[in-house]
Design an enzyme around this catalytic site. Structure first.
Site, mmCIF file in Angstrom:
data_model
loop_
_atom_site.group_PDB
_atom_site.id
_atom_site.type_symbol
_atom_site.label_atom_id
_atom_site.label_comp_id
_atom_site.label_asym_id
_atom_site.label_seq_id
_atom_site.Cartn_x
_atom_site.Cartn_y
_atom_site.Cartn_z
ATOM 1 N N ASP A 39 0.842 -1.364 -0.029
ATOM 2 C CA ASP A 39 -0.096 -0.105 -0.040
ATOM 3 C C ASP A 39 0.899 1.474 -0.059
ATOM 4 O OD1 ASP A 39 -2.252 -1.501 0.141
ATOM 5 O OD2 ASP A 39 -2.609 -1.374 2.241
ATOM 6 N N TYR A 67 6.707 -8.546 8.123
ATOM 7 C CA TYR A 67 6.394 -6.980 8.398
ATOM 8 C C TYR A 67 6.505 -6.849 9.795
ATOM 9 C CZ TYR A 67 3.518 -7.762 4.085
ATOM 10 O OH TYR A 67 3.116 -7.871 2.837
ATOM 11 N N ASP A 81 -6.561 1.434 8.665
ATOM 12 C CA ASP A 81 -5.354 1.984 9.138
ATOM 13 C C ASP A 81 -5.558 3.526 9.100
ATOM 14 O OD1 ASP A 81 -5.015 3.496 6.408
ATOM 15 O OD2 ASP A 81 -4.413 1.555 5.622
ATOM 16 N N ARG A 181 -3.443 -4.874 8.019
ATOM 17 C CA ARG A 181 -4.283 -3.923 8.489
ATOM 18 C C ARG A 181 -5.435 -4.431 9.013
ATOM 19 N NH1 ARG A 181 -6.991 -1.744 3.619
ATOM 20 N NH2 ARG A 181 -5.874 -2.256 1.971
#
Length: 302
Positions: A39, A67, A81, A181
């Site tokens: 993203d 991540y 988010d 997310r």
């Protein structure tokens, strides 16, 4: 003509396709593709395949990812988010024990409902296009795998309680198709206070890590010097580290047959191989069984 892999440290605010478009101009090569969308708010490892190496994208896209994510409790947004519209804010009375107990529920294979703000298509329309019009449609849960999930920094399951703390840093290792997310949102739901993702940095994808990543500025500087191709990793390096340990070298006659599409004998060989010429050129991925070599993917120019 450039061929190989660039491991880019994607900057914040760029889409993955923005990065590919920029590299097409820098490298003067139309064939550029990435393995694993990030993203715009996310940064970190974006493997980009250039030239003939784009044939490897379908393999690399299937790999696990890792991540570092910011979890913000007490806030629910429409995008899951902090870039989205705040829908609700709730008080946070969560201690470490409650957080770690919640994380334990998301370990292993889980079902995850994809977010509305995603590129998944429904009847030819991307979900985020519908979401921007205020529409919400039912999404079927999808199975994903969370290989590892924990809290970074000083936090441990036996750490002193800190009720009311809202911001945490998570380390997530997961399968293809996992929305971090959504994971943050779902953790907040389990805790009862809601939550969303406040930051995201990918530290590993397709077997490549941040240690191998270069910035777009570094690629541009190398391109200005006429040295950008020196930054490219050979595509067979990806296969060597990601499940294709076998290596087969063809004699000239067998190489000629492979290049022409004719059958190639492989007596005594069984399994999957990276196939090379005697000069060391990476030719193909192949499966050998029953004395024959079946080419799975070619990496030489016709």
């Amino acid at each position: 003509m450039p061929n190989g892999i660039l491991v880019i440290d994607k900057p914040e605010g760029w889409t993955s396709m923005d990065v590919c478009a920029k590299l097409r101009g820098m490298l003067h090569e139309k064939r550029v593709g990435h393995a694993g969308t990030l993203d715009p708010m996310a940064t970190g490892v974006l493997p980009v395949f250039v030239g003939r190496a784009t044939r490897a994208v379908e393999f690399a896209s299937e790999s696990d990812k890792e991540y570092i994510a910011g979890l913000k409790l007490g806030v629910i947004t429409n995008t899951q988010d902090t870039t989205g519209e705040v829908l609700e804010e709730r008080p946070v009375q969560v201690d470490h024990h409650q957080l770690w107990n919640a994380l334990a529920q998301f370990q292993g294979d889980i079902l995850q409902v994809p977010p509305m703000y995603s590129a998944i298509k429904r009847n030819g329309k991307k979900l985020y296009e519908l979401a921007r019009k205020g529409q919400e449609v039912e999404r079927a849960p999808r199975k994903v795998s969370i290989r590892a999930l924990g809290v970074l920094d000083e936090d441990r399951p036996d750490a002193p309680p800190q009720p009311g703390r809202a911001d945490y840093t998570l380390r997530v290792r997961c399968s293809k198709g996992t929305y971090v997310r959504t994971l943050c949102h779902d953790i907040g739901q389990v805790l009862g206070c809601g939550g969303c993702m406040s930051s995201l940095r990918r530290t590993e994808a397709a077997g490549f890590t941040l240690a191998e990543a270069v910035t777009l500025e570094a690629v541009q500087a190398a391109a200005d010097r006429g040295e950008a191709e020196a930054l490219l990793l050979p595509v067979d390096e990806y296969f060597a580290r990601c499940g294709w340990p076998g290596r087969a070298v063809l004699r000239p006659e067998a190489e000629r047959r492979l290049r022409s599409g004719a059958p190639v004998g492989a007596p005594g060989m069984e399994g999957d191989f990276r196939v090379y010429s005697e000069s060391g050129a990476f030719l193909a991925l192949a499966r050998c069984q029953g004395g024959r070599m079946q080419v799975l993917k070619r990496f030489f120019e016709p």
